[in-house]
Design a protein around this motif. Structure first.
Motif, PDB file in Angstrom:
ATOM      1  N   ARG A 170       0.822  -1.232   0.000  1.00 49.59           N
ATOM      2  CA  ARG A 170       0.000   0.000   0.000  1.00 49.59           C
ATOM      3  C   ARG A 170       0.852   1.277   0.000  1.00 49.59           C
ATOM      4  O   ARG A 170       0.425   2.313   0.491  1.00 49.59           O
ATOM      5  N   GLN A 171       2.075   1.200  -0.543  1.00 52.85           N
ATOM      6  CA  GLN A 171       2.905   2.391  -0.684  1.00 52.85           C
ATOM      7  C   GLN A 171       2.575   3.137  -1.967  1.00 52.85           C
ATOM      8  O   GLN A 171       2.974   4.282  -2.145  1.00 52.85           O
ATOM      9  N   PHE A 172       1.867   2.458  -2.861  1.00 49.53           N
ATOM     10  CA  PHE A 172       1.516   3.027  -4.157  1.00 49.53           C
ATOM     11  C   PHE A 172       0.091   2.609  -4.470  1.00 49.53           C
ATOM     12  O   PHE A 172      -0.264   1.436  -4.390  1.00 49.53           O
ATOM     13  N   ALA A 173      -0.740   3.571  -4.844  1.00 44.37           N
ATOM     14  CA  ALA A 173      -2.129   3.279  -5.175  1.00 44.37           C
ATOM     15  C   ALA A 173      -2.221   2.819  -6.627  1.00 44.37           C
ATOM     16  O   ALA A 173      -1.505   3.324  -7.486  1.00 44.37           O
ATOM     17  N   PRO A 174      -3.088   1.847  -6.912  1.00 41.08           N
ATOM     18  CA  PRO A 174      -3.232   1.392  -8.300  1.00 41.08           C
ATOM     19  C   PRO A 174      -3.666   2.548  -9.205  1.00 41.08           C
ATOM     20  O   PRO A 174      -4.605   3.271  -8.893  1.00 41.08           O
ATOM     21  N   SER A 175      -2.951   2.706 -10.317  1.00 36.29           N
ATOM     22  CA  SER A 175      -3.226   3.841 -11.192  1.00 36.29           C
ATOM     23  C   SER A 175      -4.005   3.458 -12.439  1.00 36.29           C
ATOM     24  O   SER A 175      -4.586   4.328 -13.093  1.00 36.29           O
ATOM     25  N   ASP A 176      -4.028   2.190 -12.790  1.00 37.96           N
ATOM     26  CA  ASP A 176      -4.783   1.776 -13.977  1.00 37.96           C
ATOM     27  C   ASP A 176      -5.372   0.385 -13.753  1.00 37.96           C
ATOM     28  O   ASP A 176      -5.228  -0.207 -12.680  1.00 37.96           O
ATOM     29  N   GLU A 177      -6.045  -0.123 -14.765  1.00 37.40           N
ATOM     30  CA  GLU A 177      -6.722  -1.410 -14.641  1.00 37.40           C
ATOM     31  C   GLU A 177      -5.732  -2.555 -14.446  1.00 37.40           C
ATOM     32  O   GLU A 177      -6.019  -3.513 -13.721  1.00 37.40           O
ATOM     33  N   GLU A 178      -4.569  -2.466 -15.056  1.00 38.27           N
ATOM     34  CA  GLU A 178      -3.551  -3.501 -14.904  1.00 38.27           C
ATOM     35  C   GLU A 178      -3.110  -3.618 -13.437  1.00 38.27           C
ATOM     36  O   GLU A 178      -2.968  -4.727 -12.906  1.00 38.27           O
ATOM     37  N   ASP A 179      -2.911  -2.479 -12.776  1.00 40.39           N
ATOM     38  CA  ASP A 179      -2.519  -2.482 -11.366  1.00 40.39           C
ATOM     39  C   ASP A 179      -3.634  -3.044 -10.485  1.00 40.39           C
ATOM     40  O   ASP A 179      -3.380  -3.804  -9.553  1.00 40.39           O
ATOM     41  N   ARG A 180      -4.868  -2.677 -10.783  1.00 46.21           N
ATOM     42  CA  ARG A 180      -5.998  -3.195 -10.004  1.00 46.21           C
ATOM     43  C   ARG A 180      -6.148  -4.700 -10.199  1.00 46.21           C
ATOM     44  O   ARG A 180      -6.449  -5.431  -9.256  1.00 46.21           O
ATOM     45  N   GLN A 181      -5.926  -5.193 -11.426  1.00 41.83           N
ATOM     46  CA  GLN A 181      -5.984  -6.636 -11.704  1.00 41.83           C
ATOM     47  C   GLN A 181      -4.913  -7.373 -10.908  1.00 41.83           C
ATOM     48  O   GLN A 181      -5.180  -8.408 -10.306  1.00 41.83           O
ATOM     49  N   PHE A 182      -3.692  -6.819 -10.887  1.00 43.99           N
ATOM     50  CA  PHE A 182      -2.629  -7.475 -10.126  1.00 43.99           C
ATOM     51  C   PHE A 182      -2.959  -7.506  -8.641  1.00 43.99           C
ATOM     52  O   PHE A 182      -2.788  -8.528  -7.983  1.00 43.99           O
ATOM     53  N   LEU A 183      -3.408  -6.387  -8.115  1.00 44.19           N
ATOM     54  CA  LEU A 183      -3.717  -6.313  -6.687  1.00 44.19           C
ATOM     55  C   LEU A 183      -4.804  -7.318  -6.311  1.00 44.19           C
ATOM     56  O   LEU A 183      -4.720  -7.981  -5.279  1.00 44.19           O
ATOM     57  N   ALA A 184      -5.804  -7.458  -7.157  1.00 46.36           N
ATOM     58  CA  ALA A 184      -6.867  -8.436  -6.903  1.00 46.36           C
ATOM     59  C   ALA A 184      -6.305  -9.853  -6.937  1.00 46.36           C
ATOM     60  O   ALA A 184      -6.674 -10.700  -6.113  1.00 46.36           O
ATOM     61  N   ALA A 185      -5.386 -10.133  -7.861  1.00 50.58           N
ATOM     62  CA  ALA A 185      -4.770 -11.466  -7.933  1.00 50.58           C
ATOM     63  C   ALA A 185      -3.875 -11.709  -6.722  1.00 50.58           C
ATOM     64  O   ALA A 185      -3.851 -12.811  -6.171  1.00 50.58           O
ATOM     65  N   ALA A 186      -3.139 -10.694  -6.301  1.00 49.53           N
ATOM     66  CA  ALA A 186      -2.238 -10.844  -5.156  1.00 49.53           C
ATOM     67  C   ALA A 186      -3.012 -11.072  -3.862  1.00 49.53           C
ATOM     68  O   ALA A 186      -2.539 -11.774  -2.969  1.00 49.53           O
ATOM     69  N   LEU A 187      -4.185 -10.489  -3.762  1.00 48.09           N
ATOM     70  CA  LEU A 187      -5.008 -10.659  -2.560  1.00 48.09           C
ATOM     71  C   LEU A 187      -5.875 -11.909  -2.621  1.00 48.09           C
ATOM     72  O   LEU A 187      -6.617 -12.191  -1.687  1.00 48.09           O
ATOM     73  N   GLY A 188      -5.812 -12.649  -3.742  1.00 53.46           N
ATOM     74  CA  GLY A 188      -6.555 -13.892  -3.874  1.00 53.46           C
ATOM     75  C   GLY A 188      -7.996 -13.724  -4.281  1.00 53.46           C
ATOM     76  O   GLY A 188      -8.780 -14.665  -4.178  1.00 53.46           O
ATOM     77  N   GLU A 189      -8.367 -12.540  -4.758  1.00 47.12           N
ATOM     78  CA  GLU A 189      -9.750 -12.299  -5.157  1.00 47.12           C
ATOM     79  C   GLU A 189     -10.049 -12.873  -6.535  1.00 47.12           C
ATOM     80  O   GLU A 189     -11.185 -13.268  -6.807  1.00 47.12           O
ATOM     81  N   VAL A 190      -9.056 -12.889  -7.425  1.00 46.35           N
ATOM     82  CA  VAL A 190      -9.209 -13.447  -8.772  1.00 46.35           C
ATOM     83  C   VAL A 190      -7.999 -14.325  -9.079  1.00 46.35           C
ATOM     84  O   VAL A 190      -6.974 -14.243  -8.414  1.00 46.35           O
ATOM     85  N   GLU A 191      -8.136 -15.152 -10.094  1.00 50.28           N
ATOM     86  CA  GLU A 191      -7.022 -15.995 -10.530  1.00 50.28           C
ATOM     87  C   GLU A 191      -5.997 -15.137 -11.276  1.00 50.28           C
ATOM     88  O   GLU A 191      -6.375 -14.230 -12.023  1.00 50.28           O
ATOM     89  N   PRO A 192      -4.703 -15.414 -11.090  1.00 50.99           N
ATOM     90  CA  PRO A 192      -3.687 -14.651 -11.815  1.00 50.99           C
ATOM     91  C   PRO A 192      -3.759 -14.922 -13.318  1.00 50.99           C
ATOM     92  O   PRO A 192      -3.934 -16.072 -13.727  1.00 50.99           O
ATOM     93  N   GLN A 193      -3.637 -13.866 -14.119  1.00 48.19           N
ATOM     94  CA  GLN A 193      -3.755 -13.993 -15.564  1.00 48.19           C
ATOM     95  C   GLN A 193      -2.398 -13.948 -16.264  1.00 48.19           C
ATOM     96  O   GLN A 193      -2.141 -14.722 -17.160  1.00 48.19           O
ATOM     97  N   SER A 194      -1.535 -13.041 -15.848  1.00 48.36           N
ATOM     98  CA  SER A 194      -0.264 -12.850 -16.541  1.00 48.36           C
ATOM     99  C   SER A 194       0.846 -13.669 -15.890  1.00 48.36           C
ATOM    100  O   SER A 194       0.723 -14.162 -14.767  1.00 48.36           O
ATOM    101  N   THR A 195       1.954 -13.793 -16.618  1.00 45.38           N
ATOM    102  CA  THR A 195       3.121 -14.491 -16.095  1.00 45.38           C
ATOM    103  C   THR A 195       3.658 -13.772 -14.863  1.00 45.38           C
ATOM    104  O   THR A 195       4.069 -14.409 -13.896  1.00 45.38           O
ATOM    105  N   ALA A 196       3.640 -12.445 -14.895  1.00 47.60           N
ATOM    106  CA  ALA A 196       4.146 -11.660 -13.772  1.00 47.60           C
ATOM    107  C   ALA A 196       3.304 -11.892 -12.517  1.00 47.60           C
ATOM    108  O   ALA A 196       3.851 -12.021 -11.414  1.00 47.60           O
ATOM    109  N   GLU A 197       2.000 -11.965 -12.668  1.00 49.92           N
ATOM    110  CA  GLU A 197       1.130 -12.219 -11.519  1.00 49.92           C
ATOM    111  C   GLU A 197       1.368 -13.614 -10.945  1.00 49.92           C
ATOM    112  O   GLU A 197       1.468 -13.786  -9.732  1.00 49.92           O
ATOM    113  N   ARG A 198       1.493 -14.602 -11.818  1.00 49.64           N
ATOM    114  CA  ARG A 198       1.760 -15.972 -11.353  1.00 49.64           C
ATOM    115  C   ARG A 198       3.126 -16.049 -10.679  1.00 49.64           C
ATOM    116  O   ARG A 198       3.290 -16.723  -9.660  1.00 49.64           O
TER     117      ARG A 198
END
Length: 126
Positions: free
Chosen positions: A51-79
């Motif tokens: 939480r040192q940086f707020a999500p600025s776009d949809e890609e950041d929000r998607q990653f944050l949701a994947a990192a918190l376990g809310e959605v399945e990871p989609q990209s290689t970086a998220e996995r």
């Protein structure tokens, strides 16, 4: 201290010298693509999760949701990030030999004497 932006976080190479002193690519835990993704996006991901940086776009929000376990990871970086978190947060294994260290043979002799003093009588047959 300068404010964190997505561009500055993406310019930094992410490393973890405590858990991966020789780098992600040499650890054997990650594929080449995963280690490149961790190096490139790791600082951004760490800042988002901490939480040192707020999500600025949809890609950041998607990653944050994947990192918190809310959605399945989609990209290689998220996995790769989830795999990295799972590896560094796994429980430490214990030793079958215990944690006590013996300094020299005298301490073993003292331990044997304590056993005798505790009421353990050893009888030897002639």
């Amino acid at each position: 201290m300068s404010s964190l932006t997505k561009e500055t976080l993406l310019k930094r190479l992410f490393s973890d010298p405590k858990n991966y002193p020789y780098g992600f690519s040499r650890s054997g835990d990650f594929s080449i693509a995963e280690s490149k993704a961790l190096n490139e996006y790791g600082c951004l991901f760490a800042a988002l999760v901490d939480r040192q940086f707020a999500p600025s776009d949809e890609e950041d929000r998607q990653f944050l949701a994947a990192a918190l376990g809310e959605v399945e990871p989609q990209s290689t970086a998220e996995r790769a990030w989830l795999k990295y978190q799972k590896r560094i947060n796994r429980p430490k294994t214990g030793s079958i030999y215990g944690t006590r260290k013996t300094t020299d043979s005298n301490s073993r002799d003292e331990d044997a004497m304590m056993d005798v003093e505790d009421g353990l009588d050893i009888e030897l047959d002639d």
